[in-house]
Motif scaffolding. Structure first.
Motif, PDB file in Angstrom:
ATOM      1  N   LYS A   1     -11.724   9.098  41.315  1.00  0.00           N
ATOM      2  CA  LYS A   1     -12.653   9.574  40.297  1.00  0.00           C
ATOM      3  C   LYS A   1     -13.980   8.829  40.392  1.00  0.00           C
TER       4      LYS A   1
ATOM      5  N   SER B   1      -6.505  15.753  37.701  1.00  0.00           N
ATOM      6  CA  SER B   1      -7.410  14.781  38.321  1.00  0.00           C
ATOM      7  C   SER B   1      -7.416  14.972  39.831  1.00  0.00           C
TER       8      SER B   1
ATOM      9  N   VAL C   1      -8.404   9.052  33.989  1.00  0.00           N
ATOM     10  CA  VAL C   1      -8.177  10.078  35.012  1.00  0.00           C
ATOM     11  C   VAL C   1      -7.657  11.367  34.392  1.00  0.00           C
TER      12      VAL C   1
END
Lengths: 442, 442
Positions: free
Chosen positions: B19, A38, B347
């Motif tokens: 994100k 991520s 994530v």
């Protein structure tokens, strides 16, 4: 008037180059995410004491100062631009330790800055594309293989020619040097010698190793040129007269080797290579470098490895890690210059709506908007120019289709579509426009 | 140990926030490209004389100095971080003038830096997401409408609630002020008064306008609160006692209005608003600001407009332009804080391969690689932990499916799939794994 010239070391691209560069960044990002990494981004700025916690980088650090700072003003004095993404990662993990899940798999793709003296080929701003897995207390060596496999898949997807990942283990290397009589207190120096092995004549290396205490420098040297495959080199490592360090390193290397095969990395794409040492302090286990087979002179295009202790300077937690990095900024212009990648790419929309009649502009806009609503990249020239000029512009931008709507077409709800690749024209109705354009763009 | 605390004004996100932020950036980028804008990136650094060519920003500029610079060393003294993306665009167009196609439609999404004194809500590093169209000699006012329509579509796609784009034209505003007796040499000051109209009581504004020479300040003021729709406000502008400036501005505004309707922008999403002035020097025609209907206190989330002369400080070419910008960094934490967007997002990868048996790691890796080759985001935990702990980790990362392969399953080439959303388990064969996973992820 202010003089406009490029600033040495700070690369900037024209739109077509930028597009290819961004596509390569997207490919890298896509693969990093495919493996469950991520994204994080850290500020461009860290405190100077954070950046210099590991020492040795002062020369490269760009510090900030407010241009209009008052005499004696202090608040900005301790800020500077990061020179890599590893120190910021260490600071990030230390700062947010309790809020992260471990193993913490992060990727980070940002510019870094180094205050180098300007000279050809030296970048003062460049992108790094990093992946790291950070463990909490422990981190199995399988992750080393995952990093290398991911780097393999990513570079493969970049489609920049054959490459070889050269792989070693620092413990195995140190153990081997011991096995060849290099005394404990000279190991660090011997690793430096190995690090330079490809840059100096063999005799020089032999002499250096002899000077460091090895009575078998010649034999040690032949060892770096074994004419065998990965399995053979691994076996040679295993067959060496043992010490604990060597055994641990070879065991790790064996695990990585087997895991790489399980991860579908072909044997032709990596090479266990005892000459890979990767500097001195940081790495403690797996190390790797990557070269393009036909362009070895470019040096390593991706490197990384295992480190025992990421955040020791910032925290008393024990966080081992393994990581890799692709240095795209340095690589990119060379790939272009050598014709390995083409920057002859479209920079505009797929469809170019021509301006045949200024009074019909709302109609052109409406048609364009219809196409965009169907997900088709479309631009409208909103100022009438000579038709030739319009075609040249559409061509220069790399648009694929031009829509032509003169008065006759508009009255009969027709659209003429010119294929800019082959020059063919065809007519369609406004009702069929989207499906026709879609099939032509396929 | 170096002390680790956040640096005020330099935002940093945890992976889930990052994100969502990155997804919003992707949405913006997607829409900019849909309209045929191509990306450029400029270095973080410009020469100080470039940055200060337009004057007035010295206070905000972060200059660089090499930390290890020698006494008297000069080469870095003239470099500083850009404080917006407009000055770099101007420098870029001037520098690469002959290599660009016009109208030059570019987008640019990068951090900028401002050396502000640290205080709550002030950012010293923040992203700007800019679009501009740059003409060569001329640029039809239709492009103003395209910018506003694109900003509308983009913010709509960000899905952050109702918003209104408030739209005006500087020429119309100036002409109107003349029509209400403000003398030529007081127009600039009167625009400043209009700029503040929402911040001060109506009487104060009336008094200020009277002091500047208007004999009809009260009437002028009612004009800013016309209880009518866009068409009505446009008509009111048209019905004013004319002057050339007013007529030109109203004509442009009419073109923009009609083009916005052709571009499918609903009337409810924009408002012709004579109180929009956008500062003093830069803008020369269309100007706009954008507010969230339910969160007006956030101020404008996107603004921009038309300028007559982009590169005059750097070149003798005449390049008019029109642009817009979305300020995501300032907006983002407020959207999170107010519950308008959620950062409760996955994530990690979609599929989480559990570690049931350390000796089976190569098998787990192989299965994971198969899924990745089918484009499925997959991660493998490569260290056996208690099953509960593994489930917690997969859940924390937001993985959707967990694969469980104990000895029995492996021997019979089976895989147990646990749906982490509803806890349901099912069995499948290795051969059917990809299709089963794909249908479960749909």
């Amino acid at each position: 008037m202010a003089k406009i010239t490029a600033i040495s070391g700070f690369p900037e691209y024209l739109p077509a180059e930028q597009k290819v560069f961004s596509q390569m960044m997207d490919t890298i990002r896509h693969h990093y995410e495919l493996y469950g990494f991520s994204q994080i981004e850290t500020p461009a700025v860290e405190r100077i004491d954070t950046l210099s916690a590991k020492g040795g980088n002062e020369k490269e650090i760009y510090a900030l100062r407010r241009l209009a700072a008052q005499e004696g003003e202090k608040d900005e004095k301790d800020l500077a631009l990061h020179f890599d993404l590893t120190v910021p990662l260490a600071r990030y993990v230390a700062q947010h330790y309790g809020q992260l899940s471990y193993p913490f798999k992060r990727y980070q793709m940002q510019p870094v800055w180094r205050g180098e003296r300007p000279q050809a080929g030296r970048y003062r701003q460049f992108y790094q594309c990093d992946i790291d897995v950070i463990g909490n207390e422990s981190l199995p060596v399988y992750y080393d293989a995952e990093i290398i496999a991911l780097i393999y898949k990513t570079i493969k997807a970049l489609n920049i020619g054959d490459f070889v990942i050269r792989l070693n283990n620092r413990k195995a290397l140190q153990g081997m040097l011991s096995a060849f009589d290099i005394p404990e207190d000279k190991i660090a120096q011997a690793i430096k010698v190995i690090d330079d092995i490809e840059k100096v004549p063999a005799e020089t290396t032999a002499e250096r190793l002899t000077n460091l205490g090895s009575s078998q420098a010649e034999e040690l040297l032949t060892w770096f040129n074994l004419d065998t495959d990965n399995f053979g080199r691994l076996k040679a490592y295993k067959d060496l007269d043992g010490n604990d360090m060597l055994e641990e390193g070879v065991s790790e290397l064996t695990t990585v080797y087997e895991a790489l095969l399980a991860l579908d990395v072909p044997e032709s794409a990596f090479k266990i290579d005892p000459a890979i040492a990767r500097g001195l302090d940081y790495y403690t286990g797996t190390v790797y470098e990557t070269n393009l087979v036909e362009h070895k002179d470019l040096g390593s295009i991706s490197s990384g490895g295992r480190y025992q202790d990421l955040i020791g300077k910032f925290s008393n937690k024990n966080c081992p890690g393994v990581g890799g990095s692709i240095g795209l900024t340095r690589l990119f212009p060379e790939l272009v210059k050598r014709g390995i990648i083409s920057i002859d790419v479209p920079v505009g929309a797929d469809v170019f709506v021509t301006a045949m009649d200024d009074s019909q502009m709302p109609h052109y806009i409406k048609i364009a908007e219809k196409l965009r609503n169907a997900g088709i990249k479309t631009e409208v020239l909103m100022e009438k120019k000579k038709f030739d000029k319009q075609m040249k512009l559409a061509d220069k931008k790399g648009c694929k289709l031009a829509l032509i709507m003169g008065e006759d077409e508009i009255n009969s709800q027709q659209v003429t579509i010119k294929n800019l690749t082959d020059g063919q024209q065809q007519s369609t109705t406004e009702a069929d426009l989207i499906s026709t354009v879609k099939s032509l763009l396929k």
